[in-house]
Design a protein around this motif. Structure first.
Motif, PDB file in Angstrom:
ATOM      1  N   LYS A   1      10.133   4.487   2.877  1.00  0.00           N
ATOM      2  CA  LYS A   1       9.827   5.778   2.253  1.00  0.00           C
ATOM      3  C   LYS A   1      10.421   5.815   0.861  1.00  0.00           C
TER       4      LYS A   1
ATOM      5  N   ASP B   1       0.855  -1.187   0.000  1.00  0.00           N
ATOM      6  CA  ASP B   1       0.000   0.000   0.000  1.00  0.00           C
ATOM      7  C   ASP B   1       0.885   1.229   0.000  1.00  0.00           C
TER       8      ASP B   1
ATOM      9  N   TYR C   1       2.959  -5.914   3.543  1.00  0.00           N
ATOM     10  CA  TYR C   1       2.346  -6.707   4.605  1.00  0.00           C
ATOM     11  C   TYR C   1       1.713  -7.975   4.049  1.00  0.00           C
TER      12      TYR C   1
ATOM     13  N   GLU D   1      -1.822  -8.990   8.979  1.00  0.00           N
ATOM     14  CA  GLU D   1      -1.315  -7.620   8.855  1.00  0.00           C
ATOM     15  C   GLU D   1      -0.896  -6.995  10.181  1.00  0.00           C
TER      16      GLU D   1
ATOM     17  N   PHE E   1       4.324  -6.942   8.854  1.00  0.00           N
ATOM     18  CA  PHE E   1       4.345  -5.747   8.017  1.00  0.00           C
ATOM     19  C   PHE E   1       5.696  -5.042   8.144  1.00  0.00           C
ATOM     20  N   GLY E   2       5.932  -4.148   7.219  1.00  0.00           N
ATOM     21  CA  GLY E   2       7.098  -3.272   7.249  1.00  0.00           C
ATOM     22  C   GLY E   2       6.780  -2.010   6.485  1.00  0.00           C
ATOM     23  N   ASN E   3       7.608  -0.974   6.659  1.00  0.00           N
ATOM     24  CA  ASN E   3       7.390   0.309   5.985  1.00  0.00           C
ATOM     25  C   ASN E   3       8.678   0.787   5.351  1.00  0.00           C
TER      26      ASN E   3
ATOM     27  N   THR F   1       5.128   7.312   1.694  1.00  0.00           N
ATOM     28  CA  THR F   1       5.400   6.201   2.599  1.00  0.00           C
ATOM     29  C   THR F   1       4.605   4.987   2.140  1.00  0.00           C
ATOM     30  N   TYR F   2       5.269   3.841   2.102  1.00  0.00           N
ATOM     31  CA  TYR F   2       4.664   2.594   1.655  1.00  0.00           C
ATOM     32  C   TYR F   2       4.704   1.565   2.776  1.00  0.00           C
ATOM     33  N   LYS F   3       3.729   0.664   2.741  1.00  0.00           N
ATOM     34  CA  LYS F   3       3.658  -0.428   3.709  1.00  0.00           C
ATOM     35  C   LYS F   3       3.551  -1.731   2.925  1.00  0.00           C
TER      36      LYS F   3
END
Length: 121
Positions: free
Chosen positions: A119, A74, A106, A111, A115-117, A102-104
């Motif tokens: 930029k 996302d 998962y 979820e 998950f992770g994030n 910013t992206y996620k």
């Protein structure tokens, strides 16, 4: 060489180009995603955890090691993309163009813990 042999060789060469596996575009940055076999998910670039990337074309090579997980992404402005499905087990390669934000990444069924994030700038 007779023209019939020449034409056969040319046809075989053309067929080899058509059925050759898709290569990662030279202009795309390659990142590697993994999900499973346990309750783990990750994203790396050149063996290092991804925390930021440059906007543009990115080729995701996702290794999905469990049929109870998937790999989804996302991002800004409603960006949503499933890179693998829950029932899928194997490797998929997908090239996407990511914009700043910013992206996620998962696993949809898990979820809250998987998950992770990162930029994109």
């Amino acid at each position: 060489m007779s023209s019939k042999i020449w034409m056969t060789a040319a046809a075989a060469a053309a067929l080899a180009l058509v059925v050759a596996p898709a290569a990662i575009p030279a202009s795309a940055t390659k990142v590697n995603g993994t999900v499973g076999p346990g309750f783990t998910i990750g994203l790396t670039k050149a063996g290092k955890k991804v925390t930021k990337l440059t906007a543009g074309k990115l080729t995701f090579v996702v290794s999905d090691k469990a049929s109870i997980h998937n790999f989804a992404l996302d991002g800004p402005n409603g960006f949503e993309k499933k890179l693998t499905d829950v029932s899928f087990k194997g490797t998929k390669t997908i090239t996407l163009t990511l914009k700043k934000g910013t992206y996620k990444f998962y696993c949809e069924p898990h979820e809250s813990t998987m998950f992770g994030n990162f930029k994109v700038s």
